[in-house]
Design a protein around this motif. Structure first.
Motif, PDB file in Angstrom:
ATOM      1  N   UNK A 152       0.853  -1.184   0.000  1.00  0.00           N
ATOM      2  CA  UNK A 152       0.000   0.000   0.000  1.00  0.00           C
ATOM      3  C   UNK A 152       0.892   1.236   0.000  1.00  0.00           C
ATOM      4  N   UNK A 153       0.687   2.102  -0.984  1.00  0.00           N
ATOM      5  CA  UNK A 153       1.400   3.374  -1.066  1.00  0.00           C
ATOM      6  C   UNK A 153       0.418   4.474  -0.700  1.00  0.00           C
ATOM      7  N   UNK A 154       0.741   5.285   0.312  1.00  0.00           N
ATOM      8  CA  UNK A 154      -0.194   6.299   0.794  1.00  0.00           C
ATOM      9  C   UNK A 154       0.463   7.668   0.872  1.00  0.00           C
ATOM     10  N   UNK A 155      -0.342   8.685   0.631  1.00  0.00           N
ATOM     11  CA  UNK A 155       0.099  10.068   0.741  1.00  0.00           C
ATOM     12  C   UNK A 155       0.416  10.400   2.195  1.00  0.00           C
ATOM     13  N   UNK A 156       1.572  11.035   2.420  1.00  0.00           N
ATOM     14  CA  UNK A 156       1.971  11.465   3.762  1.00  0.00           C
ATOM     15  C   UNK A 156       2.186  12.972   3.730  1.00  0.00           C
TER      16      UNK A 156
END
Length: 384
Positions: A345-349
């Motif tokens: 899972x790649x998520x905006x930080x």
């Protein structure tokens, strides 16, 4: 009540808090955004040396059964690193844990810890959140590129903390040599997310994230070599995406939904290898300059046709960003009864960078995976 310590001072931890079992060591600082600072912990034996390379806890080896490294987002400019420690699980062979800071490529970039400010180390009771101890690193450093912040150590059956605050040149490699790790074996160019839930933030260069490449490579062991797959096994790389404006969808070869890089969804599949003859595998490209418009991306792979033998595919996903280490996820946990694998899972930080979390969880198909991660799409049968 928190204890304030200064350089060279030692303080009791468990003696005055007999119920202390879990604690959090926090190291935080302010620094110019161009400085890449990392924290590490060395697990030391009676001779002040590690017993092996696995006794270095850092971004490429983030956890054992009793200590876990975490990169905490949100402090800008600067950083926060956490180490969660379970005292009652530390083996007797580990008598000290040294907490350190290192500056990446400081000598070449002409950067030193003299440019760091407002740095501190504090220890908290993980169960209650209360602060037990704090030490301010102050202005103890000038030309150094590595710092030993302090050591957690055993003394007469209790745990204490020593505020060392000692700096020297050479960065992480110099620290490794000091504690007995052969630097020739230390690979700082690759980070492997080994366990479910392991995560890391991509390092943001001054010029931005740029393009992020997600590569799926695999082989079929019984086929006689890399990509010599019997029966035409078709292993596909794909992703679910969700943008900040609420748009959701899928990028995959099924239905020719190959995506776009410069336009929404800012994710594109290079193509579809149906034969196994393309030795570079399959690639997804993510436009990192559009990080503020992307909420999350679920990387997954599925076997479109052929035998669902994940255990024989020996799959590996490599996530590459210019200027940063490769991030590796091996598909080394298998469920041969299900043909789809959610990989990462790649998520905006904070609208500035992406975090990447290892999943490696298997599903029977798109609909089951969608339900598990709450995408809410409507699924119909598709073909190539």
């Amino acid at each position: 009540m928190s204890t304030q310590v200064v350089k060279g001072q030692k303080a009791d931890l468990t003696k005055g808090s007999p119920g202390l079992r879990q604690m959090l060591v926090e190291i935080a600082w302010q620094a110019p955004s161009a400085m890449e600072i990392d924290a590490s912990a060395f697990l030391l034996g009676p001779g002040g040396k590690v017993s092996g390379d696995d006794d270095l806890i850092f971004y490429n080896n983030p956890s054992t059964s009793y200590i876990r490294y975490k990169d905490v987002p949100g402090r800008s400019p600067g950083g926060i690193k956490h180490f969660e420690v379970e005292l009652d699980k530390i083996p007797a062979s580990v008598t000290r844990i040294a907490f350190t800071l290192t500056l990446y490529d400081g000598e070449h970039r002409k950067q030193t810890f003299g440019q760091m400010s407002e740095a501190h180390c504090r220890i908290l009771n993980l169960a209650t959140g209360s602060e037990i101890l704090r030490c301010n690193l102050g202005s103890h450093f000038s030309v150094e590129t590595a710092v030993v912040v302090g050591e957690l150590y055993r003394y007469s059956g209790e745990w204490k903390f020593s505020a060392i605050m000692s700096g020297f040149d050479g960065g992480l490699k110099a620290l490794c040599s000091n504690y007995g790790i052969e630097v020739v074996e230390l690979n700082l160019k690759k980070i492997e997310l080994k366990k479910k839930g392991d995560s890391i933030n991509l390092k943001k260069p001054a010029e931005g994230l740029g393009e992020i490449l997600v590569n799926l490579n695999w082989n079929q062991k019984q086929g006689g070599g890399l990509f010599s797959r019997k029966g035409g096994v078709d292993l596909d790389l794909a992703c679910l995406f969700e943008l900040k404006n609420g748009r959701k969808g899928v990028v995959q070869a099924l239905g020719n939904a190959f995506g776009q890089l410069q336009q929404p969804p800012f994710v594109m599949l290079d193509g579809d290898d149906r034969t196994g003859s393309v030795t570079s595998g399959e690639n997804l490209r993510i436009n990192g300059s559009k990080v503020a418009e992307i909420k999350r991306i679920l990387i997954f792979a599925f076997i479109y046709k052929g035998v669902t033998q994940w255990s024989e595919a020996d799959g590996v996903v490599t996530i590459t960003q210019g200027g940063g280490p490769d991030i590796i996820v091996n598909l080394d946990e298998h469920n041969n009864r299900k043909g789809m694998c959610a990989i990462a899972m790649i998520q905006n930080v904070g609208n500035e960078t992406f975090s990447i979390e290892r999943l490696v969880q298997y599903f029977s198909g798109h609909r089951e995976m969608d339900q598990a991660y709450g995408w809410g799409l409507q699924w119909v049968a598709g073909s190539k």
